[in-house]
Write an enzyme that holds these catalytic residues in place. Structure first.
Site: not given
Ligand code: AMP
Ligand code: ZN
Length: 113
Positions: A4, A7, A30, A46, A86, A94, A97, A99, A101
């Site tokens: 993850c 994580c 982000d 998690h 989301n 995507t 975990h 989150h 925004h």
């Molecule tokens: P979601 O589509 O809601 O799952 O958003 C996942 C978000 O995580 C996206 O906006 C990505 O740009 C962001 N993301 C993915 N990997 C990383 C990372 N290593 N550091 C910071 N943001 C990330």
């Molecule tokens: Zn996680």
């Protein structure tokens, strides 16, 4: 949880630019910002997505929402902000975990989807 990304960020194994941290949650920038200010606020534990919030872990979700005003202020978001989460495939989640925004620093489009 193994494999993850968030994580990994929480543990420090994956680098991030932190905006806020306490014992329970972490906020970091982000990688692919979609607004002038775009940070992700995550629980350190998690939880896959909002669909997994339940009686035993909802305190962490409450804590996130208690802290968001402070985080937003620290980021200079004095004229409002948007919080998006989301959950699942139809929402194009995507990273599995939970989150939130936190987006701001500009006048955003009114449409949500
Ligand atoms: P979601 O589509 O809601 O799952 O958003 C996942 C978000 O995580 C996206 O906006 C990505 O740009 C962001 N993301 C993915 N990997 C990383 C990372 N290593 N550091 C910071 N943001 C990330
Ligand atoms: Zn996680």
């Amino acid at each position: 949880m193994d494999n993850c990304i968030f994580c990994g960020i929480v543990s420090g194994a994956i680098p991030s630019k932190k905006a806020y941290e306490d014992d329970t949650i972490l906020a970091f920038y982000d990688l692919n910002p979609q607004a002038p200010v775009h940070v992700l606020v995550v629980p350190k534990q998690h939880i896959a997505c909002a669909d997994e919030i339940n009686e035993s872990n909802s305190g962490v979700a409450a804590h996130i929402f208690e802290k968001i005003p402070e985080i937003a202020k620290s980021l200079g978001l004095t004229n409002g902000y948007r919080i998006v989460t989301n959950c699942g495939d139809d929402a194009c989640q995507t990273v599995k975990h939970l989150h939130f925004h936190l987006l701001g620093g500009t006048k955003m489009a009114g449409e949500m989807a």
